[in-house]
Write an enzyme that holds these catalytic residues in place. Structure first.
Site, PDB file in Angstrom:
ATOM      1  N   HIS A 114      -2.551  22.845   0.305  1.00 29.16           N
ATOM      2  CA  HIS A 114      -2.599  23.151   1.696  1.00 29.16           C
ATOM      3  C   HIS A 114      -2.839  24.750   1.728  1.00 29.16           C
ATOM      4  O   HIS A 114      -2.099  25.367   0.740  1.00 29.16           O
ATOM      5  CB  HIS A 114      -1.620  22.685   2.543  1.00 29.16           C
ATOM      6  N   ASP A 152       5.921  21.398  -2.217  1.00 26.53           N
ATOM      7  CA  ASP A 152       5.448  21.445  -0.869  1.00 26.53           C
ATOM      8  C   ASP A 152       5.557  19.782  -0.651  1.00 26.53           C
ATOM      9  O   ASP A 152       4.756  19.140  -0.634  1.00 26.53           O
ATOM     10  CB  ASP A 152       4.292  21.962  -0.633  1.00 26.53           C
ATOM     11  N   GLN A 161       4.069  16.464   3.466  1.00 21.97           N
ATOM     12  CA  GLN A 161       3.385  15.118   3.525  1.00 21.97           C
ATOM     13  C   GLN A 161       4.212  14.141   2.868  1.00 21.97           C
ATOM     14  O   GLN A 161       3.806  13.077   2.979  1.00 21.97           O
ATOM     15  CB  GLN A 161       2.013  15.226   3.223  1.00 21.97           C
ATOM     16  N   LYS A 193       6.875  16.657  10.766  1.00 23.65           N
ATOM     17  CA  LYS A 193       6.156  15.597  10.047  1.00 23.65           C
ATOM     18  C   LYS A 193       6.889  14.456   9.801  1.00 23.65           C
ATOM     19  O   LYS A 193       6.631  13.498   9.382  1.00 23.65           O
ATOM     20  CB  LYS A 193       5.242  16.173   9.044  1.00 23.65           C
ATOM     21  N   CYS A 223      -6.807  22.448   6.789  1.00 19.71           N
ATOM     22  CA  CYS A 223      -6.128  23.435   6.152  1.00 19.71           C
ATOM     23  C   CYS A 223      -6.163  23.505   4.522  1.00 19.71           C
ATOM     24  O   CYS A 223      -5.188  23.858   3.650  1.00 19.71           O
ATOM     25  CB  CYS A 223      -4.622  23.657   6.638  1.00 19.71           C
TER      26      CYS A 223
END
Ligand code: C6P
Length: 417
Positions: A134, A211, A214, A237, A375
């Site tokens: 991302h 990261d 997600q 999220k 993104c």
């Protein structure tokens, strides 16, 4: 639910989806005259009533600044703020709450590391990223490159949407200072083999940042078992409020890093000549934090942790298999991202139909999906497409919503191509 022979049977009864949906008031509404089918969970998730109530209760009863006042409201706010930190610690199984830094979201968490950890880097030092990041895990490093002259290297991806891990060994050298990689791709759904990546990085003594934006909504994360050095995620999220997120950092690393921002609450002493800084985690939390957001995040994580994690993963994998099979039946549709290991997200392109037009038609059917580059422009370039349409599912989605997506796609195809 469809009885199509191509699609696998979904045993929704093993997961009481109706009972779960009752916790999420937003799901229960009409959009353009149709029941809402919210399939944009990769962008942000809906909030359970307990999070909404927690935020209301905080602002109605306890609103005060933290770590400052001696009055009762300040004590209650501080107690709940720090209790949420302990909830986050448990959520990712960090060793200590000293390793939990509250930030605005994944973007700010990565910027914090790039800015603070990045201060020790010099021209010619190297950082390994991947070609499926991302923008939040690309741009901060490019900005650092402009400031310091660090070199960025990228693990390439395969047409399937997996990392070419065979190429990783050749990217390490004596100047490698960090590897920063997404746990799960927001544009492809790929779950990366982060254990294997971390093992390789450890062999070169290179710290790893993951990261987790997600990953946290879908997978149980254990930062100690992973042995990662930084882990970042966003509250919104993972069924919590917007404007709040978490940077986990290994204590020894955080100790060695300079503050990211200066101001109130992060200091020990200040004179006109110099300042000394508070210990962890406060050294990295300058100014009045998002107190309501932190407390709301604590409630969201408590909600998620009370669910049967294995049942969630099983159900979401069934939704993924069902959605993949149904969408493959749509003429002219190609799925972008066919990794063997994915979360419940399907991105696709449709011949002669722009994703924005598709998104608008689906919206008029009550279907919320995302169209765009997500993104992740380097991924779009890799596949040679300007944008994709993405249906991203959470544990509250139902198979009939996927059937409605299928019907909506057929309708859009008729109208647009
Ligand atoms: N992806 C999506 O629709 P923030 O905006 O800071 O909460 O999260 C940034 C971010 C970082 N990494 C990954 C893998 C992400 O998916 C995101 C956010 C959203 O895919 C908005 S672009």
């Amino acid at each position: 639910m469809s009885t199509s022979s191509a699609a696998p049977t979904l045993h929704a009864s093993t997961w009481d989806v109706e009972c779960i949906r009752a916790d999420f008031p937003t799901l229960n509404q009409q959009v353009h005259g149709h029941p809402l089918a919210y399939l944009d969970n990769g962008a942000t998730t809906q909030k359970p009533q307990v999070v909404i109530d927690t935020l209301t209760r905080y602002y109605q009863n306890d609103n005060a600044n933290v770590h400052r006042g001696v009055h009762l409201l300040a004590e209650r706010a501080t107690r709940d703020y720090e209790a949420a930190r302990e909830q986050v610690r448990r959520f990712i199984n960090a060793a200590s709450t000293r390793e939990i830094i509250f930030v605005r979201g994944t973007t700010e968490a990565i910027n914090l590391v790039a800015s603070s950890f990045g201060q020790r880097l010099q021209a010619g030092d190297e950082i390994i990223l991947t070609a499926m990041e991302h923008h939040a895990n690309i741009v901060p490093w490019q900005l650092l490159r402009e400031r310091t002259g660090v070199v960025l290297r990228f693990i390439p991806i395969t047409p399937q949407g997996e990392l070419e891990l065979e190429r990783l060994p050749e990217l390490f050298n004596a100047r490698t200072r960090l590897l920063a990689c997404t746990h799960v791709s927001n544009a492809l759904g790929t779950i990366n083999p982060v254990e294997a990546i971390i093992a390789q990085a450890k062999a070169y003594n290179v710290p790893v940042l993951l990261d987790g934006a997600q990953a946290t909504p879908h997978l149980r994360v254990d930062v100690q078992a992973l042995d990662c050095d930084f882990y970042c995620f966003s509250g919104h999220k993972v069924f919590g409020p917007t404007g709040i997120g978490v940077l986990y950092g290994r204590e020894t690393l955080l100790e060695s890093m300079p503050p990211y921002q200066g101001g109130g609450d992060m200091i020990r002493t200040v004179s006109l000549e110099k300042s000394t800084f508070a210990g962890l985690p406060y050294k990295f939390e300058a100014g009045t934090p998002n107190i309501g957001g932190v407390i709301g995040l604590g409630a969201a994580l408590a909600y998620v942790m009370a669910l049967d994690g294995e049942a969630v993963e099983r159900y979401e994998q069934q939704l993924l298999a069902y959605a993949t099979a149904r969408l493959q039946e749509v003429p002219g549709l190609s799925i972008i991202g066919q990794a063997a290991n994915k979360v419940s997200l399907v991105a696709f392109v449709m011949e002669d139909v722009h994703p924005h037009d598709l998104g608008t038609i689906l919206d008029h059917e009550g279907l919320a999906v995302r169209g765009g580059h997500h993104c992740a422009m380097p991924i779009m370039s890799y596949y040679g497409v300007p944008a994709t349409t993405r249906a991203s599912m959470a544990f509250y989605n139902r198979p009939d919503e996927i059937d409605r997506l299928f019907e909506g796609l057929l309708k859009a195809r008729k109208l647009l191509s």
